[in-house]
Motif scaffolding. Sequence first.
Motif, PDB file in Angstrom:
ATOM      1  N   VAL A  85      -0.540 -11.873 -11.953  1.00  0.00           N
ATOM      2  CA  VAL A  85      -0.329 -12.031 -10.513  1.00  0.00           C
ATOM      3  C   VAL A  85       0.895 -12.905 -10.301  1.00  0.00           C
ATOM      4  CG1 VAL A  85      -1.338 -12.820  -8.337  1.00  0.00           C
ATOM      5  CG2 VAL A  85      -2.808 -11.837 -10.118  1.00  0.00           C
ATOM      6  N   ILE A  86       1.885 -12.377  -9.592  1.00  0.00           N
ATOM      7  CA  ILE A  86       3.131 -13.106  -9.362  1.00  0.00           C
ATOM      8  C   ILE A  86       3.226 -13.414  -7.883  1.00  0.00           C
ATOM      9  CG2 ILE A  86       5.644 -13.050  -9.619  1.00  0.00           C
ATOM     10  CD1 ILE A  86       5.029 -10.775 -11.747  1.00  0.00           C
ATOM     11  N   ASP A 132      11.312 -28.553   3.910  1.00  0.00           N
ATOM     12  CA  ASP A 132      12.553 -27.829   4.135  1.00  0.00           C
ATOM     13  C   ASP A 132      12.603 -26.790   3.030  1.00  0.00           C
ATOM     14  OD1 ASP A 132      13.383 -29.347   6.324  1.00  0.00           O
ATOM     15  OD2 ASP A 132      14.230 -30.873   5.012  1.00  0.00           O
ATOM     16  N   PRO A 133      12.449 -25.493   3.390  1.00  0.00           N
ATOM     17  CA  PRO A 133      12.037 -24.517   2.380  1.00  0.00           C
ATOM     18  C   PRO A 133      12.867 -24.492   1.107  1.00  0.00           C
ATOM     19  CG  PRO A 133      11.872 -23.574   4.556  1.00  0.00           C
ATOM     20  CD  PRO A 133      12.523 -24.913   4.721  1.00  0.00           C
ATOM     21  N   VAL A 134      12.168 -24.745   0.002  1.00  0.00           N
ATOM     22  CA  VAL A 134      12.668 -24.542  -1.348  1.00  0.00           C
ATOM     23  C   VAL A 134      11.607 -23.690  -2.024  1.00  0.00           C
ATOM     24  CG1 VAL A 134      13.290 -25.645  -3.521  1.00  0.00           C
ATOM     25  CG2 VAL A 134      13.839 -26.769  -1.352  1.00  0.00           C
ATOM     26  N   TYR A 135      12.039 -22.703  -2.818  1.00  0.00           N
ATOM     27  CA  TYR A 135      11.090 -21.723  -3.318  1.00  0.00           C
ATOM     28  C   TYR A 135      11.141 -21.587  -4.829  1.00  0.00           C
ATOM     29  CZ  TYR A 135      10.503 -20.329   1.502  1.00  0.00           C
ATOM     30  OH  TYR A 135      10.218 -20.346   2.837  1.00  0.00           O
ATOM     31  N   ARG A 136       9.974 -21.246  -5.376  1.00  0.00           N
ATOM     32  CA  ARG A 136       9.869 -20.810  -6.763  1.00  0.00           C
ATOM     33  C   ARG A 136       9.002 -19.556  -6.778  1.00  0.00           C
ATOM     34  NH1 ARG A 136       5.934 -25.722  -8.237  1.00  0.00           N
ATOM     35  NH2 ARG A 136       3.897 -24.683  -8.127  1.00  0.00           N
ATOM     36  N   PHE A 137       8.980 -18.857  -7.898  1.00  0.00           N
ATOM     37  CA  PHE A 137       8.019 -17.783  -8.074  1.00  0.00           C
ATOM     38  C   PHE A 137       7.351 -17.976  -9.419  1.00  0.00           C
ATOM     39  CE2 PHE A 137      12.077 -16.320  -9.564  1.00  0.00           C
ATOM     40  CZ  PHE A 137      11.895 -15.332 -10.521  1.00  0.00           C
ATOM     41  N   GLU A 138       6.058 -17.675  -9.473  1.00  0.00           N
ATOM     42  CA  GLU A 138       5.281 -18.017 -10.650  1.00  0.00           C
ATOM     43  C   GLU A 138       4.296 -16.905 -10.972  1.00  0.00           C
ATOM     44  OE1 GLU A 138       3.696 -21.724  -9.191  1.00  0.00           O
ATOM     45  OE2 GLU A 138       1.795 -20.785  -8.616  1.00  0.00           O
ATOM     46  N   ALA A 139       3.920 -16.833 -12.236  1.00  0.00           N
ATOM     47  CA  ALA A 139       2.990 -15.815 -12.716  1.00  0.00           C
ATOM     48  C   ALA A 139       1.704 -16.484 -13.176  1.00  0.00           C
ATOM     49  CB  ALA A 139       3.620 -15.035 -13.869  1.00  0.00           C
ATOM     50  N   ARG A 140       0.568 -15.875 -12.781  1.00  0.00           N
ATOM     51  CA  ARG A 140      -0.740 -16.394 -13.149  1.00  0.00           C
ATOM     52  C   ARG A 140      -1.594 -15.282 -13.744  1.00  0.00           C
ATOM     53  NH1 ARG A 140      -1.980 -21.465 -11.152  1.00  0.00           N
ATOM     54  NH2 ARG A 140      -0.316 -22.377  -9.883  1.00  0.00           N
ATOM     55  N   ASN A 141      -2.445 -15.681 -14.668  1.00  0.00           N
ATOM     56  CA  ASN A 141      -3.378 -14.736 -15.268  1.00  0.00           C
ATOM     57  C   ASN A 141      -4.392 -14.313 -14.214  1.00  0.00           C
ATOM     58  OD1 ASN A 141      -5.710 -13.668 -16.736  1.00  0.00           O
ATOM     59  ND2 ASN A 141      -4.659 -14.420 -18.567  1.00  0.00           N
ATOM     60  N   GLY A 142      -4.489 -12.984 -13.953  1.00  0.00           N
ATOM     61  CA  GLY A 142      -5.397 -12.518 -12.920  1.00  0.00           C
ATOM     62  C   GLY A 142      -6.849 -12.783 -13.214  1.00  0.00           C
ATOM     63  N   ALA A 143      -7.195 -13.019 -14.462  1.00  0.00           N
ATOM     64  CA  ALA A 143      -8.587 -13.273 -14.820  1.00  0.00           C
ATOM     65  C   ALA A 143      -9.051 -14.652 -14.382  1.00  0.00           C
ATOM     66  CB  ALA A 143      -8.777 -13.110 -16.327  1.00  0.00           C
ATOM     67  N   GLY A 151      -6.460 -17.332 -13.182  1.00  0.00           N
ATOM     68  CA  GLY A 151      -5.481 -18.078 -12.391  1.00  0.00           C
ATOM     69  C   GLY A 151      -4.610 -19.019 -13.172  1.00  0.00           C
ATOM     70  N   LYS A 152      -4.756 -19.075 -14.495  1.00  0.00           N
ATOM     71  CA  LYS A 152      -3.939 -20.008 -15.279  1.00  0.00           C
ATOM     72  C   LYS A 152      -2.461 -19.621 -15.205  1.00  0.00           C
ATOM     73  CE  LYS A 152      -7.526 -21.511 -18.511  1.00  0.00           C
ATOM     74  NZ  LYS A 152      -7.970 -21.544 -19.929  1.00  0.00           N
ATOM     75  N   LEU A 153      -1.623 -20.646 -15.101  1.00  0.00           N
ATOM     76  CA  LEU A 153      -0.195 -20.435 -14.987  1.00  0.00           C
ATOM     77  C   LEU A 153       0.371 -19.900 -16.303  1.00  0.00           C
ATOM     78  CD1 LEU A 153       2.228 -20.898 -13.016  1.00  0.00           C
ATOM     79  CD2 LEU A 153       2.555 -23.100 -14.171  1.00  0.00           C
ATOM     80  N   ILE A 154       1.133 -18.799 -16.215  1.00  0.00           N
ATOM     81  CA  ILE A 154       1.787 -18.216 -17.385  1.00  0.00           C
ATOM     82  C   ILE A 154       3.245 -18.651 -17.449  1.00  0.00           C
ATOM     83  CG2 ILE A 154       2.443 -16.057 -18.523  1.00  0.00           C
ATOM     84  CD1 ILE A 154       0.051 -14.739 -17.090  1.00  0.00           C
ATOM     85  N   TRP A 155       3.951 -18.542 -16.323  1.00  0.00           N
ATOM     86  CA  TRP A 155       5.331 -19.018 -16.253  1.00  0.00           C
ATOM     87  C   TRP A 155       5.676 -19.333 -14.808  1.00  0.00           C
ATOM     88  CZ3 TRP A 155       8.000 -15.943 -12.984  1.00  0.00           C
ATOM     89  CH2 TRP A 155       7.700 -14.577 -12.930  1.00  0.00           C
ATOM     90  N   SER A 156       6.760 -20.070 -14.625  1.00  0.00           N
ATOM     91  CA  SER A 156       7.223 -20.447 -13.294  1.00  0.00           C
ATOM     92  C   SER A 156       8.739 -20.548 -13.313  1.00  0.00           C
ATOM     93  CB  SER A 156       6.620 -21.796 -12.882  1.00  0.00           C
ATOM     94  OG  SER A 156       7.060 -22.184 -11.601  1.00  0.00           O
ATOM     95  N   GLU A 157       9.385 -20.044 -12.242  1.00  0.00           N
ATOM     96  CA  GLU A 157      10.839 -20.075 -12.143  1.00  0.00           C
ATOM     97  C   GLU A 157      11.260 -20.652 -10.791  1.00  0.00           C
ATOM     98  OE1 GLU A 157      12.629 -19.469 -14.626  1.00  0.00           O
ATOM     99  OE2 GLU A 157      11.824 -17.833 -15.849  1.00  0.00           O
ATOM    100  N   ASN A 158      12.162 -21.621 -10.815  1.00  0.00           N
ATOM    101  CA  ASN A 158      12.706 -22.172  -9.582  1.00  0.00           C
ATOM    102  C   ASN A 158      13.847 -21.293  -9.074  1.00  0.00           C
ATOM    103  OD1 ASN A 158      11.027 -24.484  -9.565  1.00  0.00           O
ATOM    104  ND2 ASN A 158      12.363 -25.468 -11.059  1.00  0.00           N
ATOM    105  N   THR A 159      14.057 -21.296  -7.767  1.00  0.00           N
ATOM    106  CA  THR A 159      15.178 -20.576  -7.173  1.00  0.00           C
ATOM    107  C   THR A 159      15.979 -21.528  -6.297  1.00  0.00           C
ATOM    108  OG1 THR A 159      14.287 -19.861  -5.020  1.00  0.00           O
ATOM    109  CG2 THR A 159      13.581 -18.622  -6.969  1.00  0.00           C
TER     110      THR A 159
END
Length: 548
Positions: free
Chosen positions: A127-128, A136-147, A149-157
Amino acid sequence: MFETNSKFRSRKGLALTSLATLVVASIVVACGGSGGSPVVTNPGNGTGTGTGNGTETASGIGNTTVVGPPWLNYGGNAQHDALSTVATQAFSRIVWRAPVDLAPKYSAQGYLLVHYGSPVITAKNTVILPVKTASDPVYRFEARNGADGKLIWSENTDYIMPSSRWTPTYNVNLTPNNRVYAPGAGGKLFYREDADAGTATLKNIVFYGDAVYAANKSTLDNAIVINTPVTSDAQSNVYFGFIANAGNAAGLSSGIVRIGADGKSTNVSIATIAPGVGVAKVATNSAIAVSKDQKTLYVVVNDNFALGLRQSGYLLALDSTTLALKSKVQLIDPYEKGAANISDDSTASPLVAPDGDVYIGVLEKTYGTHNARGWLLHFNADLSQTKTPGSFGWDDTPSVVPANLVASYKGSSSYLLMVKYNNYERAGSGNGMNQIAILDPQVEQDDKISPVKTMKEVLTMLGPTPDPNVAGGFIEWCVNTAAVDPFTKSVIVNSEDGILYRWDLTTNSLVEKIRLTSGMGESYTPTAVGADGKVYAINNAVLFSIGK
């Protein structure tokens, strides 16, 4: 979420007496709601690894056990039909949760005026989700195990949000070849090649050229802004709209971009493809749709936002390879017979139906003439024929319902539409009888509000929770795209009462529900379905995973 604060003002006994007042009021509105204080603000992800501020250590381990259908775009696919291809799990419990906003900005009244992007979900059940990390909007996008919810990876933008009365949507996108995209500053796209991989290199594409961007980064980061969700087609080509400030160093005008699966980019300005019609850009928040045969794009364009003026616009059909204009149609209010309001506060996006017809939600020309419900406009595939409208369109993308899911339906249409169907209470009109509905797009009935023939109501479902602030009214449904499950013949839909519901289309009843929060007024949010059948909903800045 609706365009002005009319419902809330009527609760306080305040009258809105002029259009100017309405426009000013629109700066401070939510979608209505039950009021009350927010109860879930910055939780961890429910797995024991969250810290309370959204900080976690990534596991670096992708999913390996589930293989199922992916949820690629807003509305699930490039047609935005929100039709699940896997049976959804029962609402037994909240399996996990994760914040989509680490610093929610509530209005003085306690409303949350932020649009949150839909999660996308890989075939391996990763799940991404996009995450806003600062006020003041700053964003990242991250991936979690759908089973779990554990974080798999995260990327800042470094994405910079376009200006808006409400915080617009920040979205991520997944392509059929499992590449994940997220917007960055200066019109660039960040991407990872394998969305499931715990370790991968974050790359980016600048559609107008790396050299131009590198030489002018400091100015272009603010001058070029991606203002729509990214949409991917069946060949893993992606499309999006962008806003360009006048005189920018790249020499661009606001327009549309195609980035091919091979990395080659094409862009065209709105001024070039639709000259002389008064539009300037792709409508902010409106996701581009792709026809079933992959040959045509459907794009909503409008004029620039200016406080005190209502935006108008067109629906364009473009060649999906060259971006050349194939046809266009002005978006007209079917009652007032003038230009409908194509608001940048809306997330309404074109739906391409199984027969190729195209649907798009708009607001009425003059606010309040249709109880702030707007209209669902309906066209054939080449936009040459305007068909029967639906009686609600504001900030809503309809979902496709195969007609055989509705046991009581005896008509001849092969598909029906699921829509939000609120009837906002405001001074002098509306009654607070907020509904969702199944409509037959091929059959007419008399509209209950205006002298217009509209799509026939097949089923309706009134909000289940009385609104203590509106006499005889019910708390509104709060969804901008609702997942449809043909296996259980049901719709997964959010309400502002803080509860997620399953609407059974066989019995026309709410057969399951699960409380997410205590409920609040907020911008409309999507529901989605994972590869393992878990369902996903957003309430009060948190993504909830619901299942067995």
